[in-house]
Design an enzyme around this catalytic site. Structure first.
Site, PDB file in Angstrom:
ATOM      1  CG  ASP A   1       3.567   1.045  -9.186  1.00 55.40           C
ATOM      2  OD1 ASP A   1       4.373   0.117  -9.204  1.00 55.40           O
ATOM      3  OD2 ASP A   1       4.483   1.736  -8.441  1.00 55.40           O
TER       4      ASP A   1
ATOM      5  CG  ASN B   1       7.789  -6.352 -14.867  1.00 55.35           C
ATOM      6  OD1 ASN B   1       6.974  -5.630 -15.483  1.00 55.35           O
ATOM      7  ND2 ASN B   1       8.059  -5.985 -14.452  1.00 55.35           N
TER       8      ASN B   1
END
Length: 290
Positions: A41, A89
């Site tokens: 991340d 996503n």
């Protein structure tokens, strides 16, 4: 009494740089995690801080993947799983960014297969691969086949992955199997059966999960498998993450005592000294999960 210092290896694996070697020398090689999972991340924030487009962060993240994978293989971690692309996503990222990520994945696989083979790494995937673009699926299959004979670390990329979808797929698989073998009325579900139908059925559950960028959440990643994993969160953004950081996470992992809901050594001795070792204990919900 054996101490950590007594177990310090006389030599370090080949390929580690000076700083990595320094950290490795303080690790207990008999207590390395068997499976490390990483939530990668911070690519967007890395790019934003440099006044660059988000895709620049994703591109820079490839270097972090390479360094982390090679270091894990060099110290003989049996399994490493990287959360590369979540099912969410698709819904929450611009189409142009998703398209870039698919192209980046294809280029990564083509470029990295020789390095994976040099390091004896076998490449596998988890997630709903069938929903990815056909050309990406073809490249994935090619890379997996090209590394299939390697006998070292298993590198698993979580692509179009969702832990909740994995559980849905596992239960569908169990029902389908039962329907073809005597009927669903005979279906008996327990934890072992669920585990046998997960995407990760060929892997041990992760001992350690690493999250970069300082965020304190699992983001729908391996929710079943991480039930007893040690969690290590680093503020380092993923593009800045390297093999050295992985070793630092392992060092932190080795400082912890894993109890799986039981007592640690000190608590157990104190319990025995009070003469209560054989008394029944009513554990609270929190005790059972600690």
């Amino acid at each position: 009494m054996t101490t950590l210092h007594d177990k310090v290896p006389s030599s370090v694996p080949t390929g580690l740089d000076r700083k990595e070697s320094e950290v490795y020398r303080h690790l207990d090689p008999t207590r390395l995690p068997k499976h490390i999972a990483i939530i990668m991340d911070g690519n967007g924030r890395w790019a934003k801080r440099r006044h660059m487009p988000r895709v620049a962060g994703h591109r820079a993240g490839v270097t972090a993947v390479r360094s982390t994978v090679e270091t894990a293989a060099r110290i003989h971690i049996p399994a490493l799983t990287l959360y590369a692309f979540s099912e969410e996503n698709w819904k929450k990222r611009p189409l142009t960014e998703v398209s870039f990520l698919m192209g980046l994945l294809s280029r990564y696989l083509k470029a990295e297969v020789p390095t994976l083979n040099e390091n004896n790494i076998r490449l596998e995937y988890i997630g709903r691969q069938q929903e990815l673009p056909e050309d990406v699926q073809e490249r994935m299959a090619w890379a997996s086949e090209a590394t299939a004979r390697n006998s070292g670390m298993v590198l698993t990329l979580a692509l179009n992955y969702s832990a909740r979808s994995e559980l849905v797929d596992a239960f569908r698989s169990m029902v389908s199997a039962a329907a073809q073998n005597g009927g669903i009325e005979h279906l008996q579900i327990d934890e072992d059966m669920v585990s046998r139908h997960l995407y990760t059925r060929h892997l041990p559950d992760p001992d350690l999960v690493v999250r970069t960028s300082g965020e304190m959440r699992l983001s729908n990643f391996l929710l079943w498998q991480l039930a007893y994993a040690e969690i290590w969160v680093t503020p380092t953004l993923w593009p800045d993450f390297r093999g050295l950081h992985l070793l630092e996470g392992i060092a932190e992992f080795q400082k912890r005592e894993r109890r799986y809901g039981g007592l640690n050594h000190h608590e157990s001795n104190h319990h025995d000294s009070n003469g209560d070792s054989h008394a029944p204990v009513q554990a609270s919900a929190f005790d059972r999960k600690s």
